[in-house]
Design a protein around this motif. Structure first.
Motif, PDB file in Angstrom:
ATOM      1  N   GLU A 195       3.337  10.552  -9.636  1.00 17.92           N
ATOM      2  CA  GLU A 195       2.701  10.800 -10.729  1.00 17.92           C
ATOM      3  C   GLU A 195       1.826  12.163 -10.702  1.00 17.92           C
ATOM      4  OE1 GLU A 195       0.009   7.499 -11.891  1.00 17.92           O
ATOM      5  OE2 GLU A 195       1.749   5.849 -11.890  1.00 17.92           O
ATOM      6  N   ARG A 196       1.353  12.429  -9.510  1.00 16.99           N
ATOM      7  CA  ARG A 196       0.534  13.523  -9.499  1.00 16.99           C
ATOM      8  C   ARG A 196       1.508  14.732  -9.319  1.00 16.99           C
ATOM      9  NH1 ARG A 196      -2.957  11.764  -4.896  1.00 16.99           N
ATOM     10  NH2 ARG A 196      -4.574  10.373  -5.732  1.00 16.99           N
ATOM     11  N   GLN A 254       3.917   5.709  -5.800  1.00 16.95           N
ATOM     12  CA  GLN A 254       3.698   6.014  -7.209  1.00 16.95           C
ATOM     13  C   GLN A 254       2.670   6.860  -7.626  1.00 16.95           C
ATOM     14  OE1 GLN A 254       3.193   1.809  -8.276  1.00 16.95           O
ATOM     15  NE2 GLN A 254       5.358   1.378  -8.324  1.00 16.95           N
ATOM     16  N   ASP A 255       1.688   6.654  -7.005  1.00 15.81           N
ATOM     17  CA  ASP A 255       0.470   7.705  -7.109  1.00 15.81           C
ATOM     18  C   ASP A 255       0.921   9.308  -6.867  1.00 15.81           C
ATOM     19  OD1 ASP A 255      -1.130   5.526  -8.123  1.00 15.81           O
ATOM     20  OD2 ASP A 255      -2.327   5.596  -6.131  1.00 15.81           O
ATOM     21  N   THR A 256       1.556   9.209  -5.697  1.00 17.18           N
ATOM     22  CA  THR A 256       2.164  10.678  -5.435  1.00 17.18           C
ATOM     23  C   THR A 256       3.342  11.172  -6.406  1.00 17.18           C
ATOM     24  OG1 THR A 256       1.544  10.170  -3.054  1.00 17.18           O
ATOM     25  CG2 THR A 256       3.199  12.077  -3.561  1.00 17.18           C
ATOM     26  N   GLN A 271       0.793  -1.137   0.161  1.00 20.91           N
ATOM     27  CA  GLN A 271      -0.022  -0.048   0.027  1.00 20.91           C
ATOM     28  C   GLN A 271       0.826   1.094   0.032  1.00 20.91           C
ATOM     29  OE1 GLN A 271      -2.358  -0.571   3.263  1.00 20.91           O
ATOM     30  NE2 GLN A 271      -4.202  -1.549   2.206  1.00 20.91           N
ATOM     31  N   THR A 320       2.181   1.693  -3.357  1.00 25.38           N
ATOM     32  CA  THR A 320       1.357   2.395  -4.479  1.00 25.38           C
ATOM     33  C   THR A 320       1.114   3.593  -4.022  1.00 25.38           C
ATOM     34  OG1 THR A 320       0.268   0.081  -4.599  1.00 25.38           O
ATOM     35  CG2 THR A 320      -1.156   1.856  -5.254  1.00 25.38           C
ATOM     36  N   THR A 321       1.112   4.153  -2.988  1.00 28.56           N
ATOM     37  CA  THR A 321       0.537   5.402  -2.587  1.00 28.56           C
ATOM     38  C   THR A 321       1.881   6.521  -3.075  1.00 28.56           C
ATOM     39  OG1 THR A 321      -0.645   4.902  -0.704  1.00 28.56           O
ATOM     40  CG2 THR A 321       0.273   7.124  -0.535  1.00 28.56           C
TER      41      THR A 321
END
Length: 91
Positions: A30-31, A26-28, A20, A23-24
């Protein structure tokens, strides 16, 4: 017997937490990249506007017209045409 089960369960929970977190992260990332791209575009636009406003050798209206989209509003099928014939008159 319960100690190995608790240990397996704890390792499983730890692995899920790590996934988790990845994943968080990677999302951060990308943003952050998207925001950086948007900020760069806005900075470029501000530079163009600053150049137009501060450059005294050029007419501001001419510069703004040059930066506008070359498509004409009349070419698109939006709104009421200005050359619409008058069929009825108000009395």
């Amino acid at each position: 017997m319960t100690i190995p089960i608790v240990r397996i369960w704890t390792k499983h929970k730890q692995k899920i937490a790590e996934l988790q977190l990845q994943t968080t992260a990677q999302d951060t990332a990308e943003r952050a990249a998207q925001y950086a791209s948007q900020v760069q575009k806005l900075e470029d636009r501000v530079r163009v506007l600053e150049r137009i406003v501060t450059d005294g050798g050029y007419d501001v209206a001419t510069q703004i017209d040059a930066l506008r989209d070359t498509r004409k509003v009349e070419d698109s099928d939006y709104g009421t045409p200005l050359t619409m014939p008058v069929k009825e008159r108000a009395q």
